[in-house]
Motif scaffolding. Structure first.
Motif, PDB file in Angstrom:
ATOM      1  N   UNK A   6      14.707  75.629   2.733  1.00  0.00           N
ATOM      2  CA  UNK A   6      15.412  76.900   2.689  1.00  0.00           C
ATOM      3  C   UNK A   6      16.228  77.110   3.941  1.00  0.00           C
ATOM      4  N   UNK A   7      15.772  76.563   5.078  1.00  0.00           N
ATOM      5  CA  UNK A   7      16.506  76.760   6.321  1.00  0.00           C
ATOM      6  C   UNK A   7      17.583  75.717   6.517  1.00  0.00           C
ATOM      7  N   UNK A   8      17.381  74.571   5.919  1.00  0.00           N
ATOM      8  CA  UNK A   8      18.356  73.495   6.126  1.00  0.00           C
ATOM      9  C   UNK A   8      19.383  73.491   4.981  1.00  0.00           C
ATOM     10  N   UNK A   9      20.383  72.656   5.095  1.00  0.00           N
ATOM     11  CA  UNK A   9      21.414  72.572   4.051  1.00  0.00           C
ATOM     12  C   UNK A   9      20.910  71.778   2.866  1.00  0.00           C
ATOM     13  N   UNK A  10      20.070  70.818   3.121  1.00  0.00           N
ATOM     14  CA  UNK A  10      19.681  69.883   2.072  1.00  0.00           C
ATOM     15  C   UNK A  10      18.218  70.082   1.694  1.00  0.00           C
ATOM     16  N   UNK A  11      17.913  69.469   0.610  1.00  0.00           N
ATOM     17  CA  UNK A  11      16.531  69.499   0.160  1.00  0.00           C
ATOM     18  C   UNK A  11      15.726  68.508   0.991  1.00  0.00           C
ATOM     19  N   UNK A  12      14.594  68.940   1.501  1.00  0.00           N
ATOM     20  CA  UNK A  12      13.788  68.076   2.347  1.00  0.00           C
ATOM     21  C   UNK A  12      12.432  67.826   1.715  1.00  0.00           C
ATOM     22  N   UNK A  13      11.923  66.699   1.991  1.00  0.00           N
ATOM     23  CA  UNK A  13      10.566  66.405   1.542  1.00  0.00           C
ATOM     24  C   UNK A  13       9.719  66.005   2.742  1.00  0.00           C
ATOM     25  N   UNK A  14       8.447  66.249   2.566  1.00  0.00           N
ATOM     26  CA  UNK A  14       7.533  65.849   3.644  1.00  0.00           C
ATOM     27  C   UNK A  14       7.219  64.386   3.444  1.00  0.00           C
ATOM     28  N   UNK A  15       7.223  63.689   4.559  1.00  0.00           N
ATOM     29  CA  UNK A  15       6.920  62.270   4.475  1.00  0.00           C
ATOM     30  C   UNK A  15       5.567  62.028   5.093  1.00  0.00           C
ATOM     31  N   UNK A  16       4.829  61.246   4.404  1.00  0.00           N
ATOM     32  CA  UNK A  16       3.487  60.941   4.908  1.00  0.00           C
ATOM     33  C   UNK A  16       3.442  59.499   5.321  1.00  0.00           C
ATOM     34  N   UNK A  17       2.722  59.298   6.348  1.00  0.00           N
ATOM     35  CA  UNK A  17       2.497  57.923   6.750  1.00  0.00           C
ATOM     36  C   UNK A  17       1.332  57.399   5.955  1.00  0.00           C
ATOM     37  N   UNK A  18       1.647  56.380   5.136  1.00  0.00           N
ATOM     38  CA  UNK A  18       0.557  55.793   4.377  1.00  0.00           C
ATOM     39  C   UNK A  18      -0.301  54.985   5.323  1.00  0.00           C
ATOM     40  N   UNK A  19      -1.535  55.195   5.257  1.00  0.00           N
ATOM     41  CA  UNK A  19      -2.353  54.302   6.065  1.00  0.00           C
ATOM     42  C   UNK A  19      -2.179  52.881   5.556  1.00  0.00           C
ATOM     43  N   UNK A  20      -1.939  51.986   6.462  1.00  0.00           N
ATOM     44  CA  UNK A  20      -1.597  50.628   6.071  1.00  0.00           C
ATOM     45  C   UNK A  20      -2.664  50.027   5.176  1.00  0.00           C
ATOM     46  N   UNK A  21      -3.874  50.388   5.455  1.00  0.00           N
ATOM     47  CA  UNK A  21      -4.960  49.831   4.660  1.00  0.00           C
ATOM     48  C   UNK A  21      -4.869  50.276   3.202  1.00  0.00           C
ATOM     49  N   UNK A  22      -4.213  51.436   2.988  1.00  0.00           N
ATOM     50  CA  UNK A  22      -4.125  51.967   1.636  1.00  0.00           C
ATOM     51  C   UNK A  22      -3.226  51.132   0.744  1.00  0.00           C
ATOM     52  N   UNK A  23      -2.116  50.662   1.307  1.00  0.00           N
ATOM     53  CA  UNK A  23      -1.109  49.984   0.478  1.00  0.00           C
ATOM     54  C   UNK A  23      -1.532  48.552   0.228  1.00  0.00           C
ATOM     55  N   UNK A  24      -1.239  48.092  -0.980  1.00  0.00           N
ATOM     56  CA  UNK A  24      -1.474  46.699  -1.244  1.00  0.00           C
ATOM     57  C   UNK A  24      -0.306  45.914  -0.708  1.00  0.00           C
ATOM     58  N   UNK A  25      -0.557  44.708  -0.408  1.00  0.00           N
ATOM     59  CA  UNK A  25       0.506  43.882   0.140  1.00  0.00           C
ATOM     60  C   UNK A  25       0.801  42.733  -0.805  1.00  0.00           C
ATOM     61  N   UNK A  26       2.072  42.676  -1.242  1.00  0.00           N
ATOM     62  CA  UNK A  26       2.495  41.568  -2.090  1.00  0.00           C
ATOM     63  C   UNK A  26       3.139  40.559  -1.151  1.00  0.00           C
ATOM     64  N   UNK A  27       2.382  39.526  -0.857  1.00  0.00           N
ATOM     65  CA  UNK A  27       2.792  38.656   0.240  1.00  0.00           C
ATOM     66  C   UNK A  27       3.321  37.329  -0.272  1.00  0.00           C
ATOM     67  N   UNK A  28       4.542  37.036   0.103  1.00  0.00           N
ATOM     68  CA  UNK A  28       5.184  35.768  -0.224  1.00  0.00           C
ATOM     69  C   UNK A  28       4.353  34.601   0.292  1.00  0.00           C
ATOM     70  N   UNK A  29       3.876  34.783   1.561  1.00  0.00           N
ATOM     71  CA  UNK A  29       3.198  33.668   2.195  1.00  0.00           C
ATOM     72  C   UNK A  29       1.829  33.406   1.607  1.00  0.00           C
TER      73      UNK A  29
END
Lengths: 653, 322
Positions: B242-265
């Motif tokens: 409401x205060x800014x010109x654009x629509x904003x979203x809150x960004x969360x830092x995903x805990x790295x452990x949470x995300x799965x990793x699709x690893x090439x190696x």
């Protein structure tokens, strides 16, 4: 792009082929017309019922049947009739097998050709107009065949509505170019190859033999034979004897010409110089060699004529295209005052067998009057006048035809009267011969010419009198004087005429004949010579091939551009819109000069607000102008007049 | 030598000016492309040659017999067909190709190109055919309108797909001549790698915790960023927006452990293309389950992220691997 075409397009194609063949029905044998219609019906029915192709066996069978019928009805498939009929039949066969776009297009290409060869059979104005309209239909067909997915499901009626106006418009736009080509395309002064048909005697009109029924067959035929335009006054009806074939030889049933006179040149004629008449014959193509000059001709401007001693004038080539010949004729004359022995012998020849009663009657007259030919003729005319009846439907003659006619039926027409009169004269020792040709003609007020049709065909007699030469005697006049005085069969027997030849319809017929004559004048007879005189009215001398080619290129380009401009003029609306935008731009520039700078991002509404603030006294005018501009440029105002007015107003501001 | 070269250059330039399709339009050009008259070409069709033969016979025949009505007939036919040339060219001239769109596809599937044409002159343009090699598509434009035409092309390989040079042609109105023009739009579309069929399950540690868990605001809060289409509505920062010109979203830092990793190696046992196929299949699976994941490629690492946009990015990177 060789896909199977839609059923609707096959229907379109089939009906179009019907239109193409309709131009030929007037000469095509009934059998072939019927066969063609049958094939069309077969194709229509087949298309309605199934999508499958017509089986090869059916097509082959049809082909054999059609070819057999063709040979049976027109004979050899070479020559004018045969070739044309063959083409028409092949076209029908092609239609039967047509299923894909390629075949359909080939068929239409051939149909263009078929439509054109109809002009080998008639060059009249109505067939021409008809054929020119068929062009639009054929192009409409091609139009419908253009691959276009939007039209896959439209009906035949919709396809016609879509394609015909477009093709018609293109045809209209092409007329100037076609006209220029017609006028300027260099004509051939001599054909590259022969005539389309062998000149083997005509189909209609007077023939070289007179058998019973020959002339009555012509009375139903209203086609013009020639038109005559006189330098002076038109001769009165009883003088309008147009001389054709002269018959000397009689075998008891048939009269024929005398070949040994054929090469005797010239007419031994003495005449009164005051009593001559000059006129131009405009001959329709009779496909025969006879000219039909007024009795008795002695001079002409044509160089390819042969003048026979019995007064026949024959062209060296058959009249296969319209031609004009000028003649001068004597109305009062002494014709062959010295009769040579061979001529006398021919003019007295009769079959020695048959017709005893007639011969006896003639012999009694000879005994009574001796050498006085005129008296014998009068006796014969009185005899005919006494009890004979003029009718167009005489009973058939049996046995000795002259005897049967003179003493039994006593009903007949010019052929019977002239033939039996000449028979009686010869039997009585007076040299006589039968002359055939035309009598009368109708004066066309509009065109100022005399129209002579096949229905004016007539036969009369000439007898040779010592000291007077050949004298024309029309025994028909003894029975039906109206036939001679009014000048036509129709006038003599009004009740015999079809309803459409009487009253105002008759007048209409005369008007349309005048149109036909003008058509002949302007179009049919246009040739290399007239083409080279094309620019004379503009003060230019005869033009040559080079100038003709230049004219063709220059005017052709112009006409093509004109046609393209006209047929594509729907695109001009855009140009008009552009003009409006341009006018508005200039209007803005003028405002700028007066001190109102206009930003490029500014819309007309903002401009109006600022301009009205600057010049309040003109705000109403400005508001009207700008609102009108908004309506035209951005709104739904499409009226071209409003648009044009607005452009003017913007310029005037 | 240099004179000869200059001469050759100028010759090429002249040729290019007169016949752009021969030289310039082999090169792609930027949209929009307008077909002006210099790039519309015209030649008789096979039917046109046959028709020309018929017309020629008609003219010669009527001239030979000096049959004037027949001559009128023949000349009218010729004149109409000549006029139709203008209409054939006019059917293409002034047409504009505005844009080309396509949804990304996986290699081996057909890509549907949506070409949108604009007709600015007020006329309809029936019977247009767009072709590109074997593929062909028909279109017709009503007056003053935009029309979109779809053309389906097979794709063989992952990576950038360049449709190449289209030919737009028409036989309208009579099929006597055909006019064509080449369109070589400078556009390329991504073709994703073909995913492995029946891939092994995603390499997930604690599966139950993911995807279903609700985050509360403030938890592992990282910052604000602009709204993207793939963001769930519950992440929108309404107050700040409401205060800014654009629509904003809150960004969360995903805990790295949470995300799965699709690893090439981690896929050493597979060859190059098979790895790509496996990773593509996994990306799709993760996207389908709404998981947050990271994609580790030989030269870069993507994520962690989730949603359609992220997985599209991953697939693109996979597609563009050497």
């Amino acid at each position: 792009m060789n896909e199977t075409i839609h059923r609707r397009d096959i229907l379109y194609l089939t009906w179009t082929m019907l239109l193409v063949v309709l131009a030929h029905v007037h000469w095509l044998p009934f059998v072939l017309t019927g066969t063609f219609l049958g094939l069309l019906a077969l194709k229509l029915a087949w298309t309605q019922w199934t999508d499958r192709p017509v089986p090869l066996s059916v097509r082959l069978g049809m082909m054999l049947l059609v070819l057999a019928l063709l040979v049976w009805s027109v004979g050899s498939p070479v020559g004018r009739e045969g070739g044309s009929a063959l083409l028409i039949c092949l076209q029908a066969m092609k239609l039967l097998e047509t299923r894909n776009r390629r075949d359909a297009r080939i068929l239409i290409g051939v149909a263009f050709f078929t439509s054109m060869i109809a002009f080998l059979f008639s060059q009249q104005i109505l067939p021409t107009i008809y054929a020119l309209m068929v062009i639009a239909v054929l192009f409409g067909c091609l139009y419908a065949l253009t691959p276009n997915y939007l039209t896959q499901h439209e009906s035949l009626a919709d396809a016609l509505k879509r394609t015909l106006p477009n093709a018609g418009k293109l045809a209209l736009a092409a007329i100037p170019l076609a006209g220029v080509c017609f006028l300027f395309f260099p004509r051939l002064s001599a054909p590259l190859w022969g005539t389309p048909w062998d000149a083997r005697g005509g189909k209609t009109g007077i023939s070289d033999r007179m058998r019973p029924g020959m002339i009555s067959a012509l009375w139903n035929d209203d086609t013009p034979v020639f038109r005559a335009r006189f330098d002076g006054p038109v001769p009165p009806a009883p003088m309008r004897y147009w001389r054709g074939p002269v018959f000397w030889m009689f075998d008891g049933t048939t009269w024929a010409g005398a070949s040994r006179f054929a090469y005797e040149r010239g007419v031994k004629l003495s005449f009164n110089d005051q009593q001559t008449i000059r006129y131009e014959l405009q001959m329709e193509p009779t496909e025969q060699t006879w000219m039909f000059p007024l009795d008795i001709p002695f001079d002409s401007d044509a160089t390819d004529l042969r003048w026979f001693s019995d007064g026949q004038v024959v062209s060296r080539r058959p009249v296969i295209e319209p031609r004009r010949v000028q003649f001068t004729s004597a109305l009062q004359y002494e014709f062959e005052s010295e009769l040579s022995a061979s001529h006398r012998q021919s003019a007295l020849g009769l079959p020695w067998r048959g017709n005893p009663k007639s011969k006896a009657l003639a012999a009694s007259w000879r005994d009574k009057h001796g050498q006085d030919g005129m008296a014998i003729a009068n006796e014969a005319l009185a005899f005919i006048n006494a009890s004979f009846e003029y009718t167009l439907e005489p009973p058939p003659l049996r046995g000795d035809s002259i005897d049967d006619f003179l003493f039994n039926t006593q009903k007949g027409f010019c052929e019977h009267f002239s033939s039996s009169f000449v028979f009686l004269m010869r039997a009585a020792g007076v040299p006589a011969r039968v002359v055939t040709g035309y009598l009368g003609g109708v004066y066309n007020e509009t065109g100022g010419y005399l129209l002579v049709r096949n229905s004016d065909a007539h036969a009369w007699a000439e007898i040779w009198l010592a000291g007077r030469g050949w004298v024309r005697i029309d025994p028909t006049g003894a029975v039906a004087p109206d036939r001679i005085n009014r000048g036509s069969v129709g006038a003599a027997f009004p009740e015999s005429q079809s309803w459409f030849k009487r009253g105002w319809l008759g007048n209409l017929a005369m008007q349309s004949d005048w149109i036909a004559a003008r058509w002949r004048d302007l179009v049919i007879e246009f040739n290399a010579d007239r083409q080279s005189r094309l620019l004379e009215p503009f003060g230019l001398e005869k033009i040559g091939r080079r100038e003709m080619a230049l004219g063709l290129i220059a005017l052709g380009t112009l006409a093509l551009a004109l046609g393209a401009w006209w047929s594509m003029r729907q695109y001009r609306r855009r140009a008009e819109r552009d003009r409006l935008a341009l006018a508005y731009q200039r209007f803005q520039a003028r405002l700028g000069k007066r001190g109102l700078t206009i930003e490029s991002s500014e819309g007309p509404t903002q401009t109006l607000a600022r301009a009205a603030a600057k010049w309040p006294e003109r705000s109403e005018e400005l508001s009207a102008l700008i609102h009108s501009y908004i309506a035209c440029q951005y709104g739904h105002q499409q009226d071209a007049d409003v648009r044009r007015r607005l452009i003017r107003q913007l310029k005037a501001f | 030598m240099s004179a000869l070269l200059r001469w050759w250059e100028s010759l090429l330039q002249a040729a290019e000016k007169r016949l752009p399709a021969l030289t310039r339009h082999r090169q792609p050009e930027a949209l929009p492309i307008t077909l002006h008259h210099r790039r519309v070409y015209i030649l008789p069709t096979r039917f046109g040659l046959f028709f020309g033969l018929i017309a020629f016979t008609m003219v010669i025949g009527s001239l030979n017999y000096n049959n004037n009505p027949a001559m009128l007939f023949a000349f009218l036919v010729v004149a109409i067909s000549m006029l139709s040339f203008h209409h054939t060219v006019g059917n293409l001239r002034g047409l504009t190709l505005k844009s080309i769109r396509a949804e990304p596809v996986f290699a081996g599937a057909s890509i549907r190109l949506k070409l949108s044409f604009r007709e600015v002159e007020q006329r309809s343009r029936p019977g247009l055919i767009l072709d590109l090699g074997a593929a062909e598509s028909r279109l017709a434009l009503p007056e003053n309108s935009d029309t979109e035409v779809e053309i389906e092309l097979p794709t063989m390989r992952r990576g950038w797909f360049r449709p190449g040079r289209f030919r737009l042609w028409t036989e309208y109105p009579f099929g006597i001549v055909w006019a064509w023009s080449y369109l070589h739009p400078e556009r390329q579309f991504i073709v994703y790698p073909k995913p492995e069929t029946n891939p092994p399950p995603l390499p997930i540690g604690n599966r139950e915790d993911h995807g279903t868990r609700m985050r509360s605001p403030g938890e592992e809060w990282q910052g604000l960023r602009e709204y993207r289409q793939s963001d769930p509505p519950r992440h929108i920062a309404w107050k700040q927006s409401a205060h800014a010109d654009a629509m904003l979203v809150k960004e969360f830092a995903d805990p790295i452990s949470d995300a799965i990793c699709l690893d090439w190696h981690g896929l050493d046992s597979l060859d190059h293309e098979a790895r790509i196929a496996r990773l593509s299949a996994w990306t799709l699976a993760a996207q389908a389950e709404g998981l947050s994941f990271r994609l580790r490629l030989p030269n870069q690492e993507l994520g962690p992220g989730s949603g359609d946009e992220f997985s599209a990015r991953c697939l693109t990177e996979l597609a563009l691997l050497p």
